[in-house]
Design an enzyme around this catalytic site. Structure first.
Site, PDB file in Angstrom:
ATOM      1  N   SER A   1       0.385  -0.828  -0.045  1.00 51.32           N
ATOM      2  CA  SER A   1       0.164   0.089  -0.366  1.00 51.32           C
ATOM      3  C   SER A   1       0.663   1.149  -0.168  1.00 51.32           C
ATOM      4  O   SER A   1      -0.069   2.655   0.029  1.00 51.32           O
ATOM      5  CB  SER A   1      -0.855   0.089   0.888  1.00 51.32           C
ATOM      6  OG  SER A   1      -1.909  -0.800   1.132  1.00 51.32           O
TER       7      SER A   1
ATOM      8  N   LYS B   1       2.914   6.825   5.088  1.00 55.90           N
ATOM      9  CA  LYS B   1       2.433   5.417   4.435  1.00 55.90           C
ATOM     10  C   LYS B   1       2.248   4.075   5.169  1.00 55.90           C
ATOM     11  O   LYS B   1       3.436   3.907   4.707  1.00 55.90           O
ATOM     12  CB  LYS B   1       1.984   6.087   2.800  1.00 55.90           C
ATOM     13  CG  LYS B   1       0.808   4.644   2.907  1.00 55.90           C
ATOM     14  CD  LYS B   1      -0.703   5.154   3.001  1.00 55.90           C
ATOM     15  CE  LYS B   1      -0.908   4.675   2.518  1.00 55.90           C
ATOM     16  NZ  LYS B   1      -1.731   3.502   3.646  1.00 55.90           N
TER      17      LYS B   1
ATOM     18  N   LYS C   1       0.078   3.553  -2.662  1.00 60.43           N
ATOM     19  CA  LYS C   1      -1.632   4.445  -2.767  1.00 60.43           C
ATOM     20  C   LYS C   1      -0.472   6.002  -2.343  1.00 60.43           C
ATOM     21  O   LYS C   1      -1.159   7.117  -2.669  1.00 60.43           O
ATOM     22  CB  LYS C   1      -2.096   4.493  -1.215  1.00 60.43           C
ATOM     23  CG  LYS C   1      -2.789   2.848  -1.302  1.00 60.43           C
ATOM     24  CD  LYS C   1      -3.923   3.040  -0.486  1.00 60.43           C
ATOM     25  CE  LYS C   1      -4.649   1.888  -0.461  1.00 60.43           C
ATOM     26  NZ  LYS C   1      -3.802   0.399  -0.234  1.00 60.43           N
TER      27      LYS C   1
ATOM     28  N   SER D   1      -6.341   3.318   4.268  1.00 61.35           N
ATOM     29  CA  SER D   1      -5.781   2.401   3.005  1.00 61.35           C
ATOM     30  C   SER D   1      -6.194   1.723   2.979  1.00 61.35           C
ATOM     31  O   SER D   1      -5.940   0.410   1.994  1.00 61.35           O
ATOM     32  CB  SER D   1      -4.281   1.675   3.593  1.00 61.35           C
ATOM     33  OG  SER D   1      -3.394   1.090   2.835  1.00 61.35           O
TER      34      SER D   1
END
Length: 432
Positions: free
Chosen positions: A54, A217, A57, A114
């Site tokens: 992720s 993140k 993202k 997420s």
């Protein structure tokens, strides 16, 4: 018996450390960077192409912020959720097919929770499809200097060819901070409202426990392990640390904290900030083809009216720089120009060049007519020397609004499509 008990003990430890997820050792990579200057303070396997999970993202959100800046979409745009987006596996927000939700909430869900369904919906809203959005993500990565990254989706779930590196993701984190500071605060929120309820940040443990941490993140898949790009600020110093292949949330966070500490120790107390410039995209033609010496603004034409049930857009409704519309040239000797005559002239010329047959170029379908119009204009300006004489049309079909260029000879269509494909613009030559 002793061996079996030992195996069970190790298995239980893996599950506990993984927060209930059993993981196997993924390749480890790390990087530490002084965000102010871009100087690398530590690296290990930093250029090894690995699964980003992720962390993907971050680019999804970067492209969303870019699209907002360019006026392609707004935070208050109401996005209709597709069946494909709604069917994405967890982590997800729980979006339903056909539901409408503002882009701002999708951004929050992708950044904080997420959410995979939110990430896919963002991509579809901007580019018409996740595949087209992934190509834009890769193109943006190249413009940012992320040379070892290729995206195949907007969420980061494991897919063949969807790879990045610790170096590239560290660069991505730095660019988010400098290029879109007005949105950066979203990564430091421990919870946020998504319009469907409050969600908690997947990175809240580090945000709560490490002094100065304000993002960025997390990521996890079995193939990737536990990944994290983290940023922290103390005084005048800002450090970005990246870890790929962590064994658990706990051990990954501990390692990132160690790397951030290392960064603060190694970085100078004072340093001149080197702000990166916004990306400039490569629009070079296909290899072996000669580029025009100067790409000047095309001569404006009068309105071409309609062609069947299609909507034709004047080739030069606005300037490449977003300025005022270019006025149409004054008819010679005061004669009136019939748009139907222009259509017949273009089609007749193409038919003569292709043995009586007329060809066109079909681009990827878009979710809205506005997006299709914009794609046609952008493509026409990129390929002015091959598409200058083509007519542009948008047709409503089952899969969306289909943008295309018509009135080309077979050779013109094939040449133009070849050049567009080299720029990662999907197209297909059509007969008739």
């Amino acid at each position: 018996m002793i061996q079996r008990l030992a195996f069970v003990a190790v298995l239980s430890l893996c599950i506990v450390l993984g927060g209930g997820k059993m993981t196997f050792a993924a390749p480890y990579a790390a990087m530490v960077m002084d965000a102010r200057t871009g100087e690398v303070l530590h690296s290990r396997n930093a250029d090894t192409r690995l699964h980003p999970a992720s962390l993907t993202k971050m680019m999804t959100l970067y492209v969303a912020f870019e699209a907002i800046r360019l006026g392609e979409i707004s935070l208050d745009t109401s996005v209709r959720i597709s069946r494909f987006a709604a069917s994405e596996p967890p982590s997800k927000l729980g979006l339903r097919s056909g539901q409408k939700i503002k882009l701002r909430y999708l951004i929050r869900a992708a950044a904080v929770k997420s959410a995979n369904d939110a990430a896919t919906a963002i991509g579809e809203a901007i580019s018409g499809s996740e595949a087209a959005f992934a190509k834009r993500m890769t193109r943006t990565a190249r413009a940012l200097g992320m040379t070892n990254t290729t995206f195949r989706n907007a969420h980061g779930l494991t897919q063949s060819g969807h790879l990045s590196t610790a170096r590239d993701m560290t660069v991505m984190g730095r660019r988010l901070f400098f290029d879109y500071p007005q949105y950066y605060n979203i990564f430091s929120r421990k919870s946020t409202d998504t319009g469907m309820g409050t969600v908690r940040n997947t990175n809240r443990r580090l945000l709560s426990n490490y002094r100065g941490a304000d993002g960025i993140k997390t990521g996890f898949t079995n193939a990737a392990g536990f990944n994290l790009v983290a940023s922290a600020e103390r005084g005048e110093e800002r450090i970005i640390a990246t870890v790929f292949g962590g064994r658990s949330t706990v051990t990954r966070n501990a390692r990132v904290a160690e790397l951030l500490d290392m960064g603060f120790k190694r970085a100078p107390s004072h340093a001149a900030v080197r702000r990166p410039r916004l990306p400039v995209y490569d629009v070079s033609p296909t290899a072996g083809m000669t580029a025009v010496a100067k790409s000047s603004r095309p001569v404006a034409r009068p309105d071409r009216g309609t062609l069947g049930d299609s909507v034709l857009i004047a080739m030069n409704s606005s300037s490449p720089s977003g300025g005022a519309a270019v006025p149409a040239p004054r008819p010679v000797d005061g004669a009136l120009i019939d748009s139907a005559d222009i259509q017949r002239e273009v089609v007749t010329r193409a038919a003569r060049s292709s043995g009586g047959r007329v060809f066109g170029i079909q681009l990827e379908p878009q979710s809205t007519r506005y997006a299709a119009d914009k794609l046609l204009l952008r493509t026409a300006l990129q390929e002015i020397d091959t598409l200058d004489t083509a007519l542009r049309q948008v047709t409503k079909q089952r899969q969306g609004y289909m943008p295309s260029f018509v009135g080309l000879s077979q050779r013109e269509a094939q040449r133009a499509c070849s050049r567009l494909l080299s720029r990662q613009v999907q197209c297909e030559v059509k007969d008739g």
